[in-house]
Design a protein around this motif. Structure first.
Motif: not given
Length: 122
Positions: A88-115
Motif C-alpha cells: 500500500p505504501a508503494l501504491k500510494a506513490l504511483l501517482s507521484d510523477p517524481e517517484v511513481g516509476g521507482f515505486a512501480e519498479d519496486a512493486l514489480d520486484d515484489i511481484e516477481v520475487f514474492m509472487g
C-alpha cells in the motif's frame, strides 16, 4: 564512467551504527545511499524495510526514490517483506510523477520475487 555516460558508485556494506548516523545526518545523498546499502547488504531485512518505509515521504526526491528502490531490493534479495505495509505504501506513490516509476519498479520486484500480485487483472 560507464558506456551510457552514468557514474555508478559501488555501495559497500554498512554497519547498523553507521546506518543510523547516516540516516540521522539530514543530508539527502547520505540518507539515500544508506537506505540502499541497508537493503543490499544489511544484516536484517526488517531494519532495511522499516527505514525505507519511513523515508518514502522524505522531502528530498532522491531519498524517496532510493527508499522505493530499497524496498524492491529487500524483496529481491531476502524474499521477505511485510506485504501489508509495503505494497500500500508503494501504491500510494504511483501517482507521484517524481517517484511513481521507482515505486512501480519496486512493486514489480515484489511481484516477481514474492509472487504478490499488485495490479488488478494480472
Amino acid at each position: 564512467m560507464s558506456e551510457d555516460g552514468m557514474v555508478y558508485e559501488e555501495l559497500a556494506p554498512i554497519s547498523q551504527s553507521a546506518a543510523e548516523a547516516a540516516l540521522a545526518s539530514g543530508d539527502g545523498p547520505t540518507i539515500g545511499r544508506a537506505l540502499l546499502r541497508l537493503a543490499l547488504h544489511g544484516p536484517d531485512w526488517r531494519v532495511a524495510e522499516q527505514q525505507a518505509l519511513r523515508h518514502l515521504t522524505h522531502p528530498d526526491v532522491w531519498v524517496r526514490r532510493n527508499a522505493a528502490t530499497s524496498l524492491g531490493h529487500v524483496a529481491r534479495l531476502s524474499r521477505e517483506i511485510d506485504v501489508d505495509s509495503v505494497v500500500p505504501a508503494l501504491k500510494a506513490l504511483l501517482s507521484d510523477p517524481e517517484v511513481g516509476g521507482f515505486a512501480e519498479d519496486a512493486l514489480d520486484d515484489i511481484e516477481v520475487f514474492m509472487g504478490v500480485r499488485w495490479k488488478n487483472g494480472r
